[in-house]
Design a protein around this motif. Structure first.
Motif, PDB file in Angstrom:
ATOM      1  N   ARG A  32       0.798  -1.219   0.000  1.00 43.99           N
ATOM      2  CA  ARG A  32       0.000   0.000   0.000  1.00 43.99           C
ATOM      3  C   ARG A  32       0.837   1.279   0.000  1.00 43.99           C
ATOM      4  NH1 ARG A  32      -1.689  -3.378   3.644  1.00 43.99           N
ATOM      5  NH2 ARG A  32      -0.969  -2.158   5.404  1.00 43.99           N
ATOM      6  N   TRP A  33       2.164   1.165   0.121  1.00 43.02           N
ATOM      7  CA  TRP A  33       3.003   2.367   0.205  1.00 43.02           C
ATOM      8  C   TRP A  33       3.074   3.086  -1.133  1.00 43.02           C
ATOM      9  CZ3 TRP A  33       7.174   4.393  -2.280  1.00 43.02           C
ATOM     10  CH2 TRP A  33       7.743   5.522  -1.686  1.00 43.02           C
ATOM     11  N   GLU A  34       2.926   4.405  -1.080  1.00 38.74           N
ATOM     12  CA  GLU A  34       3.117   5.260  -2.242  1.00 38.74           C
ATOM     13  C   GLU A  34       3.830   6.518  -1.782  1.00 38.74           C
ATOM     14  OE1 GLU A  34      -0.330   6.027  -4.574  1.00 38.74           O
ATOM     15  OE2 GLU A  34      -0.881   3.918  -4.694  1.00 38.74           O
ATOM     16  N   PRO A  35       4.654   7.113  -2.623  1.00 37.13           N
ATOM     17  CA  PRO A  35       5.338   8.341  -2.225  1.00 37.13           C
ATOM     18  C   PRO A  35       4.335   9.482  -2.049  1.00 37.13           C
ATOM     19  CG  PRO A  35       5.746   7.880  -4.538  1.00 37.13           C
ATOM     20  CD  PRO A  35       5.001   6.703  -3.980  1.00 37.13           C
ATOM     21  N   THR A  36       4.678  10.426  -1.214  1.00 35.39           N
ATOM     22  CA  THR A  36       3.776  11.548  -0.971  1.00 35.39           C
ATOM     23  C   THR A  36       3.779  12.543  -2.126  1.00 35.39           C
ATOM     24  OG1 THR A  36       5.514  12.663   0.272  1.00 35.39           O
ATOM     25  CG2 THR A  36       3.916  11.381   1.528  1.00 35.39           C
ATOM     26  N   GLU A  41       7.054   7.973 -13.104  1.00 35.84           N
ATOM     27  CA  GLU A  41       7.702   6.893 -12.356  1.00 35.84           C
ATOM     28  C   GLU A  41       8.089   7.329 -10.948  1.00 35.84           C
ATOM     29  OE1 GLU A  41      10.950   5.518 -14.758  1.00 35.84           O
ATOM     30  OE2 GLU A  41       9.627   4.743 -16.311  1.00 35.84           O
ATOM     31  N   ASN A  42       8.364   8.592 -10.736  1.00 33.04           N
ATOM     32  CA  ASN A  42       8.713   9.080  -9.395  1.00 33.04           C
ATOM     33  C   ASN A  42       7.532   9.009  -8.436  1.00 33.04           C
ATOM     34  OD1 ASN A  42      11.365   9.683 -10.110  1.00 33.04           O
ATOM     35  ND2 ASN A  42      10.806  11.712 -10.828  1.00 33.04           N
ATOM     36  N   GLY A  43       6.326   8.834  -8.953  1.00 32.05           N
ATOM     37  CA  GLY A  43       5.146   8.741  -8.122  1.00 32.05           C
ATOM     38  C   GLY A  43       4.629   7.330  -7.928  1.00 32.05           C
ATOM     39  N   TRP A  44       5.362   6.358  -8.436  1.00 35.46           N
ATOM     40  CA  TRP A  44       4.911   4.971  -8.311  1.00 35.46           C
ATOM     41  C   TRP A  44       5.083   4.460  -6.888  1.00 35.46           C
ATOM     42  CZ3 TRP A  44       7.250   1.939 -13.044  1.00 35.46           C
ATOM     43  CH2 TRP A  44       6.677   2.417 -14.223  1.00 35.46           C
ATOM     44  N   GLY A  45       4.076   3.704  -6.444  1.00 33.02           N
ATOM     45  CA  GLY A  45       4.185   2.997  -5.180  1.00 33.02           C
ATOM     46  C   GLY A  45       4.858   1.651  -5.388  1.00 33.02           C
ATOM     47  N   ILE A  46       5.058   0.940  -4.287  1.00 35.04           N
ATOM     48  CA  ILE A  46       5.743  -0.355  -4.337  1.00 35.04           C
ATOM     49  C   ILE A  46       4.988  -1.343  -5.236  1.00 35.04           C
ATOM     50  CG2 ILE A  46       6.491  -2.362  -2.982  1.00 35.04           C
ATOM     51  CD1 ILE A  46       8.257   0.089  -2.581  1.00 35.04           C
ATOM     52  N   SER A  47       3.670  -1.395  -5.124  1.00 35.11           N
ATOM     53  CA  SER A  47       2.933  -2.369  -5.938  1.00 35.11           C
ATOM     54  C   SER A  47       3.091  -2.079  -7.432  1.00 35.11           C
ATOM     55  CB  SER A  47       1.457  -2.404  -5.551  1.00 35.11           C
ATOM     56  OG  SER A  47       0.850  -1.144  -5.768  1.00 35.11           O
ATOM     57  N   LYS A  48       3.120  -0.818  -7.828  1.00 35.35           N
ATOM     58  CA  LYS A  48       3.319  -0.466  -9.235  1.00 35.35           C
ATOM     59  C   LYS A  48       4.736  -0.826  -9.682  1.00 35.35           C
ATOM     60  CE  LYS A  48       2.644   1.535 -13.229  1.00 35.35           C
ATOM     61  NZ  LYS A  48       1.887   0.897 -14.279  1.00 35.35           N
ATOM     62  N   ILE A  49       5.721  -0.625  -8.823  1.00 29.66           N
ATOM     63  CA  ILE A  49       7.106  -0.962  -9.155  1.00 29.66           C
ATOM     64  C   ILE A  49       7.250  -2.466  -9.361  1.00 29.66           C
ATOM     65  CG2 ILE A  49       9.476  -1.015  -8.272  1.00 29.66           C
ATOM     66  CD1 ILE A  49       8.780   1.697  -6.880  1.00 29.66           C
TER      67      ILE A  49
END
Length: 79
Positions: A32-36, A41-49
């Protein structure tokens, strides 16, 4: 970088076990983590990565094995 398909595929396959090990070691909360902040790509969360890592394997391996650039695979969980 190499332009030899066999060398590239060998490299790709050599990093796969380490990548899988690292993904499996992630805590459940990482899903569920995503950058603030961040765009693209700089806005991708762990699941997207993790999804991108999985799809890039299919994308590049199909191209290097002469099956063109495939982007028509279906992950098991498409939510």
């Amino acid at each position: 970088m190499t332009d030899d398909p066999a060398a590239f595929l060998n490299y790709f396959r050599s990093i796969q076990p380490r990548t899988c090990r690292d993904v499996v070691a992630l805590p459940a909360s990482a899903e569920r983590w995503e950058p603030t902040v961040g765009d693209g790509e700089n806005g991708w969360g762990i699941s997207k990565i993790v999804h991108h890592i999985a799809e890039s394997r299919v994308y590049f391996e199909s191209a290097y094995t002469g099956n063109w650039w495939r982007y028509d695979w279906n992950p098991l969980n498409t939510q």
